[in-house]
Design a protein around this motif. Structure first.
Motif, mmCIF file in Angstrom:
data_model
loop_
_atom_site.group_PDB
_atom_site.id
_atom_site.type_symbol
_atom_site.label_atom_id
_atom_site.label_comp_id
_atom_site.label_asym_id
_atom_site.label_seq_id
_atom_site.Cartn_x
_atom_site.Cartn_y
_atom_site.Cartn_z
ATOM 1 N N GLY A 1 7.926 5.062 21.589
ATOM 2 C CA GLY A 1 7.786 5.637 22.927
ATOM 3 C C GLY A 1 8.886 6.629 23.244
ATOM 4 O O GLY A 1 8.684 7.850 23.239
ATOM 5 N N GLU A 2 10.069 6.072 23.486
ATOM 6 C CA GLU A 2 11.248 6.887 23.801
ATOM 7 C C GLU A 2 11.503 7.942 22.704
ATOM 8 O O GLU A 2 11.935 9.060 22.989
ATOM 9 N N GLY A 3 11.194 7.582 21.470
ATOM 10 C CA GLY A 3 11.433 8.478 20.329
ATOM 11 C C GLY A 3 10.498 9.682 20.308
ATOM 12 O O GLY A 3 10.655 10.573 19.477
ATOM 13 N N GLY A 4 9.472 9.707 21.182
ATOM 14 C CA GLY A 4 8.632 10.905 21.266
ATOM 15 C C GLY A 4 7.159 10.690 20.978
ATOM 16 O O GLY A 4 6.482 11.613 20.531
ATOM 17 N N ILE A 5 6.623 9.498 21.240
ATOM 18 C CA ILE A 5 5.202 9.199 20.982
ATOM 19 C C ILE A 5 4.864 9.514 19.515
ATOM 20 O O ILE A 5 4.074 10.415 19.193
ATOM 21 N N ASN A 6 5.512 8.789 18.635
ATOM 22 C CA ASN A 6 5.254 8.919 17.191
ATOM 23 C C ASN A 6 4.426 7.716 16.754
ATOM 24 O O ASN A 6 4.880 6.577 16.866
ATOM 25 N N VAL A 7 3.214 7.982 16.291
ATOM 26 C CA VAL A 7 2.291 6.897 15.940
ATOM 27 C C VAL A 7 2.495 6.529 14.469
ATOM 28 O O VAL A 7 2.570 7.408 13.606
ATOM 29 N N ALA A 8 2.572 5.235 14.189
ATOM 30 C CA ALA A 8 2.717 4.791 12.793
ATOM 31 C C ALA A 8 1.460 5.142 12.004
ATOM 32 O O ALA A 8 0.348 5.119 12.538
ATOM 33 N N ASP A 9 1.640 5.462 10.714
ATOM 34 C CA ASP A 9 0.484 5.705 9.841
ATOM 35 C C ASP A 9 -0.123 4.357 9.447
ATOM 36 O O ASP A 9 0.621 3.422 9.111
ATOM 37 N N TYR A 10 -1.443 4.311 9.459
ATOM 38 C CA TYR A 10 -2.145 3.076 9.131
ATOM 39 C C TYR A 10 -1.722 2.574 7.738
ATOM 40 O O TYR A 10 -1.376 1.404 7.569
ATOM 41 N N ASP A 11 -1.714 3.473 6.748
ATOM 42 C CA ASP A 11 -1.415 3.059 5.368
ATOM 43 C C ASP A 11 0.022 2.574 5.222
ATOM 44 O O ASP A 11 0.309 1.636 4.462
ATOM 45 N N TYR A 12 0.914 3.237 5.936
ATOM 46 C CA TYR A 12 2.331 2.828 5.913
ATOM 47 C C TYR A 12 2.464 1.376 6.383
ATOM 48 O O TYR A 12 3.119 0.554 5.730
ATOM 49 N N ILE A 13 1.796 1.073 7.490
ATOM 50 C CA ILE A 13 1.895 -0.289 8.037
ATOM 51 C C ILE A 13 1.294 -1.298 7.051
ATOM 52 O O ILE A 13 1.839 -2.394 6.843
ATOM 53 N N GLN A 14 0.180 -0.920 6.401
ATOM 54 C CA GLN A 14 -0.418 -1.839 5.415
ATOM 55 C C GLN A 14 0.564 -2.125 4.279
ATOM 56 O O GLN A 14 0.750 -3.270 3.863
ATOM 57 N N ARG A 15 1.224 -1.071 3.801
ATOM 58 C CA ARG A 15 2.144 -1.251 2.664
ATOM 59 C C ARG A 15 3.364 -2.070 3.074
ATOM 60 O O ARG A 15 3.817 -2.958 2.336
ATOM 61 N N VAL A 16 3.884 -1.781 4.264
ATOM 62 C CA VAL A 16 5.052 -2.542 4.742
ATOM 63 C C VAL A 16 4.689 -4.020 4.871
ATOM 64 O O VAL A 16 5.417 -4.904 4.417
ATOM 65 N N LYS A 17 3.528 -4.274 5.472
ATOM 66 C CA LYS A 17 3.145 -5.665 5.732
ATOM 67 C C LYS A 17 2.938 -6.420 4.407
ATOM 68 O O LYS A 17 3.365 -7.569 4.269
ATOM 69 N N LYS A 18 2.316 -5.762 3.450
ATOM 70 C CA LYS A 18 2.073 -6.409 2.153
ATOM 71 C C LYS A 18 3.412 -6.753 1.488
ATOM 72 O O LYS A 18 3.617 -7.869 0.996
ATOM 73 N N PHE A 19 4.325 -5.797 1.514
ATOM 74 C CA PHE A 19 5.653 -6.008 0.924
ATOM 75 C C PHE A 19 6.374 -7.163 1.641
ATOM 76 O O PHE A 19 6.987 -8.029 1.004
ATOM 77 N N CYS A 20 6.271 -7.178 2.978
ATOM 78 C CA CYS A 20 6.907 -8.255 3.761
ATOM 79 C C CYS A 20 6.327 -9.612 3.354
ATOM 80 O O CYS A 20 7.069 -10.588 3.185
ATOM 81 N N ASN A 21 5.014 -9.672 3.219
ATOM 82 C CA ASN A 21 4.377 -10.941 2.837
ATOM 83 C C ASN A 21 4.902 -11.413 1.477
ATOM 84 O O ASN A 21 5.213 -12.595 1.297
ATOM 85 N N GLU A 22 5.009 -10.467 0.542
ATOM 86 C CA GLU A 22 5.453 -10.844 -0.817
ATOM 87 C C GLU A 22 6.897 -11.336 -0.815
ATOM 88 O O GLU A 22 7.263 -12.197 -1.605
ATOM 89 N N ARG A 23 7.729 -10.762 0.049
ATOM 90 C CA ARG A 23 9.167 -11.087 0.027
ATOM 91 C C ARG A 23 9.598 -12.036 1.142
ATOM 92 O O ARG A 23 10.785 -12.238 1.365
ATOM 93 N N ASP A 24 8.626 -12.568 1.902
ATOM 94 C CA ASP A 24 8.919 -13.444 3.035
ATOM 95 C C ASP A 24 9.859 -12.767 4.055
ATOM 96 O O ASP A 24 10.796 -13.377 4.565
ATOM 97 N N ILE A 25 9.595 -11.484 4.285
ATOM 98 C CA ILE A 25 10.349 -10.741 5.309
ATOM 99 C C ILE A 25 9.508 -10.744 6.579
ATOM 100 O O ILE A 25 8.297 -10.481 6.528
ATOM 101 N N LEU A 26 10.130 -11.057 7.705
ATOM 102 C CA LEU A 26 9.380 -11.124 8.963
ATOM 103 C C LEU A 26 9.045 -9.721 9.462
ATOM 104 O O LEU A 26 9.876 -8.808 9.386
ATOM 105 N N PHE A 27 7.851 -9.573 10.012
ATOM 106 C CA PHE A 27 7.435 -8.302 10.613
ATOM 107 C C PHE A 27 7.513 -8.494 12.132
ATOM 108 O O PHE A 27 6.776 -9.292 12.703
ATOM 109 N N ILE A 28 8.447 -7.771 12.759
ATOM 110 C CA ILE A 28 8.604 -7.881 14.223
ATOM 111 C C ILE A 28 8.029 -6.613 14.855
ATOM 112 O O ILE A 28 8.456 -5.502 14.538
#
Ligand code: PLP
Length: 395
Positions: free
Chosen positions: A191-218
């Motif tokens: 929001g404050e950073g300028g209405i920058n929308v996350a890329d769908y694929d980026y979020i998928q890759r981050v989430k998959k990596f988090c799941n594999e490494r037991d990193i929490l997604f906040i």
């Protein structure tokens, strides 16, 4: 009393923390506000994204009035049936098996999230990766999490354990993870950073990596939550389930409230005495929030957000065709940014002079967070004003 009399009192008695617009607002109804001198304004940034049903929505008002006559405050050491009902609703719309903690603001919700993540890390992992250009609040730890130097520079040393990486850059995230990393935290639309929308694929890759490494997604949904993006929560646009979600702004329809909800595996790490908030989840705030949820459901406002988003963006894109000054129009739902090449301040001030309230972030992004029940008529009015201002400024 006139607007300038209030300004005079402020300069003597109020700490100088905010840049003030020269009007003192006294009344609001839906997307309209009035100042002390009875001037009327069209408000497309109501309460900095707080007043998601517009100003003083009738159901929220009647719930607050009714509750104030029963009991205003209850210590959190007693059960509060309104908190229980609200938490049940939040978990239902979140579509995640989770538990909720109530507090009073976005920064406080984020502090709760950091503490939960550290508990989950069990003394071995404590580092949280956040994004450049993010904004997470003004308390020391949430400042530390914020990825913008300008907010932190006078307050160092800040709590350690936060690393910042470029937004939408999976490799940068991946390479900053080490054995002490317990979580990543981001706004799905900055929001404050300028209405920058996350890329769908980026979020998928981050989430998959988090799941594999037991990193929490906040997910910091302080600005994006409660229907702002056309879904109850922005993560629902990305088909993921975060481990921790933070909320504030719109949840109480104008009454201060924050919340953090976490999947059971995280929430169950917390035990009595580890965290608290005296005012968190007060009966008045819960009653207001229940009215907010009911109104969004009964008036089908998530559909309105999607429809009005399309309409508003379309009308802004028409302006982009007309004015070279506009670089891009972007956003998700009713979280919309217009990036201008130059003259952001003049445009913002021109809108104010023409009684249209908007926001300017990062110096060149006009930010709109209109009420979720905004209609075409009000959008058309805003476009006419903006058109006139752009014509004047581009000359
Ligand atoms: N997180 C985000 C994404 C925000 O936009 C904000 C405030 O603008 C905050 C946290 C801080 O919220 P608060 O001002 O209620 O502490």
């Amino acid at each position: 009393m006139k607007n300038k009399d209030v300004a005079r009192l402020y300069s003597k008695y109020i700490m100088d923390t905010y840049t003030h617009l020269p009007i003192s607002l006294v009344k609001g109804r839906e997307s309209r506000v009035w100042d002390l001198e009875q001037n009327e304004y069209l408000d497309l940034f109501p309460g900095w994204g707080v007043s998601i049903l517009g100003h003083s929505p009738s159901k929220v008002v009647s719930h607050i009035r009714n509750q104030a006559g029963k009991i205003i405050h209850i210590s959190n050491n007693y059960y509060n049936h309104l908190q229980a009902k609200l938490a049940q609703k939040i978990v239902k719309i979140a579509q995640i098996d989770a538990k909720v903690f109530f507090c009073n603001s976005g920064a406080e919700a984020n502090e709760g999230a950091f503490k939960l993540a550290r508990l989950y890390g069990a003394g071995n992992r404590y580092k949280i990766i956040t994004m450049n250009d993010s904004f997470h609040g003004r308390t020391l730890a949430s400042l530390s999490a914020t990825g913008q130097e300008k907010y932190k520079k006078d307050f160092e040393p800040l709590p350690e354990g936060f690393t910042h990486v470029p937004f939408n850059d999976f490799e940068a995230f991946q390479s900053s993870v080490d054995n002490e990393t317990v979580a990543i935290m981001l706004e799905l639309v900055q929001g404050e950073g300028g209405i920058n929308v996350a890329d769908y694929d980026y979020i998928q890759r981050v989430k998959k990596f988090c799941n594999e490494r037991d990193i929490l997604f906040i997910a910091d949904e302080v600005q994006t939550g409660m229907g702002r993006t056309g879904k109850w929560f922005a993560y629902q646009n990305f088909d993921i389930e975060p481990d921790i979600v933070t909320l504030a702004k719109g949840i109480g329809g104008g009454v201060p409230m924050g919340a953090v909800f976490a999947k059971d595996k995280v929430a169950d790490c917390i035990k009595p005495g580890m965290h608290a908030s005296t005012f968190g989840g007060s009966p008045i705030a819960c009653k207001a929030a229940l009215a907010v949820v009911d109104t969004i459901m009964s008036k089908k406002l998530l559909n309105n957000v999607t429809d009005m988003s399309k309409y508003f963006k379309g009308r802004l894109l028409d302006l982009k065709e007309k004015y070279d000054l506009i670089d891009s129009v972007r956003g998700l739902g009713l979280m919309i940014g217009v990036e201008v090449k130059d003259k952001g301040k003049e445009i913002f001030e021109g809108c104010l002079a023409n009684r249209l309230l908007i926001n300017l972030t990062q110096g060149n992004i006009l930010r709109f967070l209109p009420a979720l029940n905004i209609n075409k008529k009000d959008i058309d009015k805003a476009i006419i004003i903006l058109d006139g201002v752009l014509k004047e400024v581009q000359r």
